[in-house]
Design a protein around this motif. Structure first.
Motif, short mmCIF file in Angstrom:
data_model
loop_
_atom_site.label_atom_id
_atom_site.label_comp_id
_atom_site.label_asym_id
_atom_site.label_seq_id
_atom_site.Cartn_x
_atom_site.Cartn_y
_atom_site.Cartn_z
N GLU A 1 0.83 -1.21 0.00
CA GLU A 1 0.00 0.00 0.00
C GLU A 1 0.87 1.25 0.00
OE1 GLU A 1 -2.70 -0.08 3.25
OE2 GLU A 1 -3.76 -1.88 2.56
N ASP A 2 1.93 1.24 0.81
CA ASP A 2 2.81 2.39 0.91
C ASP A 2 3.54 2.63 -0.41
OD1 ASP A 2 4.24 4.40 2.65
OD2 ASP A 2 5.97 3.19 2.02
N TYR A 3 3.97 1.55 -1.07
CA TYR A 3 4.68 1.72 -2.34
C TYR A 3 3.74 2.25 -3.41
CZ TYR A 3 7.83 0.95 -6.23
OH TYR A 3 8.61 1.16 -7.32
N ALA A 4 2.52 1.76 -3.43
CA ALA A 4 1.55 2.26 -4.41
C ALA A 4 1.27 3.74 -4.18
CB ALA A 4 0.26 1.45 -4.32
N ALA A 5 1.23 4.15 -2.90
CA ALA A 5 1.02 5.57 -2.59
C ALA A 5 2.22 6.41 -3.03
CB ALA A 5 0.77 5.74 -1.10
N TYR A 6 3.43 5.86 -2.84
CA TYR A 6 4.65 6.54 -3.30
C TYR A 6 4.60 6.74 -4.81
CZ TYR A 6 9.45 5.87 -5.23
OH TYR A 6 10.60 5.92 -5.98
N TYR A 7 4.20 5.70 -5.52
CA TYR A 7 4.09 5.82 -6.97
C TYR A 7 3.04 6.88 -7.34
CZ TYR A 7 3.29 4.64 -11.86
OH TYR A 7 3.17 4.71 -13.23
N ALA A 8 1.90 6.85 -6.68
CA ALA A 8 0.83 7.79 -7.00
C ALA A 8 1.24 9.23 -6.71
CB ALA A 8 -0.43 7.43 -6.21
N ARG A 9 2.06 9.44 -5.67
CA ARG A 9 2.48 10.80 -5.31
C ARG A 9 3.34 11.44 -6.39
NH1 ARG A 9 3.09 8.57 -0.15
NH2 ARG A 9 5.33 8.21 -0.40
N HIS A 10 4.11 10.62 -7.09
CA HIS A 10 5.12 11.20 -7.97
C HIS A 10 4.94 10.89 -9.45
CE1 HIS A 10 7.27 12.36 -4.38
NE2 HIS A 10 7.24 11.11 -3.94
N ALA A 11 4.09 9.95 -9.78
CA ALA A 11 3.93 9.58 -11.19
C ALA A 11 3.28 10.71 -11.97
CB ALA A 11 3.09 8.31 -11.30
N THR A 12 3.69 10.84 -13.21
CA THR A 12 3.11 11.81 -14.14
C THR A 12 2.46 11.02 -15.27
OG1 THR A 12 5.10 11.95 -15.50
CG2 THR A 12 4.97 13.41 -13.57
N PRO A 13 1.69 11.70 -16.12
CA PRO A 13 1.07 10.96 -17.24
C PRO A 13 2.08 10.22 -18.11
CG PRO A 13 0.03 13.10 -16.98
CD PRO A 13 1.20 13.09 -16.03
N GLY A 14 3.32 10.69 -18.14
CA GLY A 14 4.33 10.04 -18.97
C GLY A 14 5.16 8.99 -18.25
N SER A 15 4.90 8.75 -16.97
CA SER A 15 5.70 7.80 -16.20
C SER A 15 5.43 6.37 -16.67
CB SER A 15 5.39 7.90 -14.71
OG SER A 15 5.77 9.15 -14.19
N PRO A 16 6.45 5.51 -16.65
CA PRO A 16 6.20 4.08 -16.91
C PRO A 16 5.23 3.52 -15.87
CG PRO A 16 8.56 4.58 -16.94
CD PRO A 16 7.87 5.80 -16.42
N ALA A 17 4.56 2.46 -16.22
CA ALA A 17 3.64 1.81 -15.28
C ALA A 17 4.41 1.29 -14.07
CB ALA A 17 2.92 0.66 -15.98
N MET A 18 3.74 1.22 -12.94
CA MET A 18 4.36 0.71 -11.73
C MET A 18 4.85 -0.72 -11.97
SD MET A 18 2.92 0.77 -7.82
CE MET A 18 1.75 -0.59 -7.99
N ARG A 19 6.11 -0.99 -11.65
CA ARG A 19 6.70 -2.28 -11.99
C ARG A 19 6.37 -3.37 -10.98
NH1 ARG A 19 11.44 1.01 -12.53
NH2 ARG A 19 11.54 1.85 -14.63
N GLY A 20 5.87 -3.02 -9.85
CA GLY A 20 5.59 -4.00 -8.81
C GLY A 20 5.78 -3.37 -7.45
N ALA A 21 4.98 -3.80 -6.49
CA ALA A 21 4.97 -3.15 -5.18
C ALA A 21 5.59 -4.00 -4.09
CB ALA A 21 3.53 -2.79 -4.80
N ASP A 22 6.24 -5.11 -4.45
CA ASP A 22 6.85 -5.98 -3.44
C ASP A 22 8.23 -5.48 -3.06
OD1 ASP A 22 4.71 -7.84 -3.41
OD2 ASP A 22 5.47 -8.71 -5.28
N PRO A 23 8.67 -5.74 -1.83
CA PRO A 23 10.01 -5.31 -1.42
C PRO A 23 11.09 -6.14 -2.11
CG PRO A 23 9.03 -6.68 0.28
CD PRO A 23 7.95 -6.44 -0.75
N ALA A 24 12.24 -5.51 -2.32
CA ALA A 24 13.42 -6.22 -2.83
C ALA A 24 14.33 -6.64 -1.70
CB ALA A 24 14.19 -5.34 -3.81
N VAL A 25 14.15 -6.02 -0.52
CA VAL A 25 14.97 -6.32 0.65
C VAL A 25 14.05 -6.44 1.86
CG1 VAL A 25 16.76 -5.44 2.22
CG2 VAL A 25 17.03 -5.15 -0.25
N VAL A 26 14.22 -7.53 2.62
CA VAL A 26 13.44 -7.76 3.84
C VAL A 26 14.42 -7.99 4.98
CG1 VAL A 26 11.75 -9.24 4.99
CG2 VAL A 26 11.49 -8.71 2.55
N LEU A 27 14.29 -7.19 6.04
CA LEU A 27 15.21 -7.25 7.17
C LEU A 27 14.50 -7.91 8.36
CD1 LEU A 27 16.67 -3.62 6.91
CD2 LEU A 27 17.59 -5.73 5.93
#
Length: 697
Positions: free
Chosen positions: A341-367
């Motif tokens: 949810e947080d990643y999707a919100a990050y994408y929505a905050r900054h994406a413009t009409p010309g931005s590539p589609a969101m590539r995926g919202a899963d983490p690449a690093v888990v601690l």
């Protein structure tokens, strides 16, 4: 690994051409992760060469191309450009808002054929008035670059020998900025790029390298002095250790990591399948135990090379190291949903009409405190490198917190780079994945014969492979042939031993994050008439094949169900599971047991998306470990033919009159587990050149 002081000494005879000097320097700089990260940074050299068209000398720029790695750089990884044409681009530069267009313009500056594609940093190297330029990502240098007061600290550390350049996204304008810095500061040997890294230059390759190392060495010393001063006060850059979050003892830590790995991998593969990697080094475990973990992790990484591979920030488990495993799994699922949810919100905050589609919202690093860091990618190398980059980021954070306060570039700038049209174009140029890419395969009896052929074919189709065999030496040889630990690992496994099988599956999960594809191939053969078959013969056959297949399938199914990604189990049974041949009671009865396990498990595991199928080979003599171990002589005696003619004998009794080889069995495994038969389960595929008596119907 040599010290920074000794790295400037070439190991070979002195290179003569600018390109040779550049490659030698790059390999030395890239050999030490303290100087630059894998595939990070770039280097260049300027010089003259004869234009084959005019016969006159022409000024050229040799520069590391897009996607190359300094430590392994070769001539084919260099882009070669005409300097006059490159510098002429200044006159047509349309400004920051359209500077991405300049990358395409680099193609019109290329000299000759072949070579690598020019990278976004080409302008920096071409426009700076120096014969040799190095742009690097040393941890200590980035610590300065990401310190809240990095500009004043740079002046304190270097005086006027190194100039601060405020953050600017890599590109043509940054090249202009650095060229201007060099022109206005003739005393300077290089600069610190805010939020990013360092750049150094020299009139000779040796001078550029020495200056690069001077900057790195000086920054390391400064960070080390400040860290030591904190330690003398009883303080740590990451704060105090949180009770209960310390690293678990190694055996307990690895056991917990193995149990969590399939769960974490399944969550990280929600959008697309991923391969996993575990890092439980002291550097990682120390951060995970400290009070600043949550704060620093939320700030994310800063250097573009880092966050392009680690994503904008990691997922952090907020439970102590010894929390009940079920609680950790439940919390992981909650945190993963929140992360998406947080990643999707990050994408929505900054994406413009010309931005590539969101590539995926899963983490690449888990601690996971007390356990370590799970990192993910499209293959093992990508997953491993993502972990290495986050270790770089940890070093940067620790250094920045020791000398000041860690202050990475802001979120909007990270988004601009993560969803940069140029980055999207680079991804589009990558080759299509192989059919079994991202799949983790476990093959028993893979140290020789049919198992070896299956392991080879699965790896060739893109799978990561665990080569399991009771003969560890044979397994290690096969794993090495397949390409080493980024492709295959060897594990000694006695499939008759319940604990050993559990350890085998745990080792698979630790190596690649989980398991998707299991091939029950381990076996042996004893050919005797009924009256000569001992109870020990019977028990040995059933222990290895019937019991062993059951144990491997059961333990692998646990991991597959925890992953929630489905999976495949393939039994290498036999024509003898159906065919009643002479002097073969123990072997054939065991193969019939395996064949029915296929049906039973297909019915039981289907609800989890796990498909179970079988392959029924016959007469696989050449390359077979079983036949070489005495089975061939026994069967040849039974049929009254010379042992060396046994393969031909088997072939002549088939409908196709063709000998079956190990690679034919491997091909059937790939067919059953690849993308074409995804709706098939409970099937037995004959690979016997046609034995009518063994037809399934």
């Amino acid at each position: 690994m040599g010290s920074l002081e000794t790295m400037t000494t070439p190991t070979n005879s002195s290179p003569s051409t600018p390109a040779e000097q550049l490659i030698a320097r790059s390999n030395r700089l890239g050999s030490d992760p303290r100087v630059t990260n894998y595939a990070g940074g770039n280097t260049s050299a300027k010089g003259t060469a004869t234009d084959p068209v005019t016969g006159r000398d022409v000024e050229l720029l040799w520069v590391k191309g897009s996607g190359g790695d300094l430590g392994t750089l070769t001539e084919k990884n260099l882009a070669v450009l005409r300097l006059d044409r490159l510098r002429s681009l200044v006159d047509v530069y349309p400004g920051v808002d359209r500077e991405d267009e300049m990358v395409a313009a680099f193609d019109y500056c290329l000299h000759g054929r072949g070579g690598a594609a020019p990278s976004i940093d080409t302008a920096m190297h071409g426009l700076v008035d120096a014969a040799h330029v190095d742009h690097l990502h040393p941890d200590a240098g980035i610590a300065l670059a990401t310190a809240a007061d990095g500009e004043s600290l740079t002046a304190e550390v270097f005086g006027d020998r190194v100039v601060w350049v405020p953050w600017r996204r890599p590109g043509f304008q940054l090249g202009l900025d650095i060229a201007q810095v060099k022109e206005k500061n003739p005393q300077a040997i290089g600069c610190v790029l805010g939020g990013h890294g360092i750049t150094a230059w020299g009139d000779t390759s040796e001078e550029a390298e020495a200056r690069s190392l001077e900057i790195v060495r000086t920054a390391e010393a400064f960070v080390g002095e400040r860290t030591a001063a904190l330690a003398a006060q009883g303080r740590h850059p990451f704060g105090a250790v949180r009770p209960g979050y310390e690293a678990l003892p190694e055996a307990e830590r690895r056991a917990r990591a193995a149990a969590l790995a399939p769960v974490v991998r399944g969550l990280a593969s929600t959008d697309r399948p991923q391969v996993g990697h575990l890092t439980d080094s002291d550097v990682v475990l120390d951060l995970l135990a400290r009070e600043k973990l949550a704060h620093l992790a939320a700030l994310g990484t800063s250097c573009p090379d880092h966050f392009l591979r680690t994503k904008v920030k990691p997922l952090v488990v907020d439970l102590p190291a010894d929390a009940p495993l079920d609680d950790v799994v439940a919390r992981l699922r909650e945190l993963h949903a929140a992360y998406r949810e947080d990643y999707a919100a990050y994408y929505a905050r900054h994406a413009t009409p010309g931005s590539p589609a969101m590539r995926g919202a899963d983490p690449a690093v888990v601690l996971v405190p007390g356990v370590g860091m799970f990192s993910f990618g499209k293959d093992k190398q990508t997953a491993r490198v993502a972990g290495e980059f986050y270790v770089n980021a940890i070093n940067v954070m620790r250094g920045a917190e020791a000398i000041s306060t860690y202050a990475p570039i802001d979120e909007a700038e990270k988004f601009r780079i993560e969803y940069w049209a140029l980055e999207e174009a680079k991804l589009a140029r990558m080759p299509a994945p192989k059919p079994l890419a991202t799949r983790v395969a476990l093959v028993t009896g893979a140290g020789s014969g049919i198992g070896r052929a299956i392991a080879q074919r699965l790896a060739a189709e893109g799978a990561c492979v665990v080569v399991a065999d009771v003969n560890l030496e044979g397994a290690e040889q096969v794993a090495a042939e397949l390409g080493g630990p980024d492709v295959a690992v060897a594990v000694r496994a006695d499939v008759t031993d319940e604990d050993a099988v559990a350890d085998l599956v745990r080792a698979t999960c630790l190596a690649f994050g989980g398991v998707d594809l299991v091939v029950n191939n381990a076996g042996l053969s004893i050919s005797k008439p009924l009256l000569e078959t001992t109870a020990r013969d019977w028990d040995l056959q059933h222990d290895v094949m019937a019991r062993g297949s059951f144990l491997v399938a059961r333990e692998a199914a646990r991991a597959m169900i925890a992953q929630g990604m489905g999976g495949d189990v393939v039994y290498i049974a036999s024509k003898n599971s159906l065919f009643a041949g002479p002097n073969n009671i123990a072997y054939s009865a065991t193969k019939a047991d395996q064949a029915h396990q296929v049906r039973l498990l297909a019915a039981e595991l289907g609800e989890h998306g796990i498909r179970v199928n079988g392959v029924n080979p016959d007469g696989v003599v050449r390359g077979s470990g079983i036949f070489a171990a005495g089975w061939g002589a026994q069967r040849a005696a039974t049929y009254g033919v010379p042992e060396e003619k046994l393969g031909e004998y088997y072939a002549q009794r088939t409908l196709l009159k063709k000998e079956v080889l190990p690679e034919h069995v491997a091909a059937a495994v790939v067919a059953l587990t690849g993308p074409d038969l995804v709706q098939t389960t409970g099937l037995h595929v004959p690979v016997d050149s046609g034995v009518a008596a063994a037809f399934l119907r």
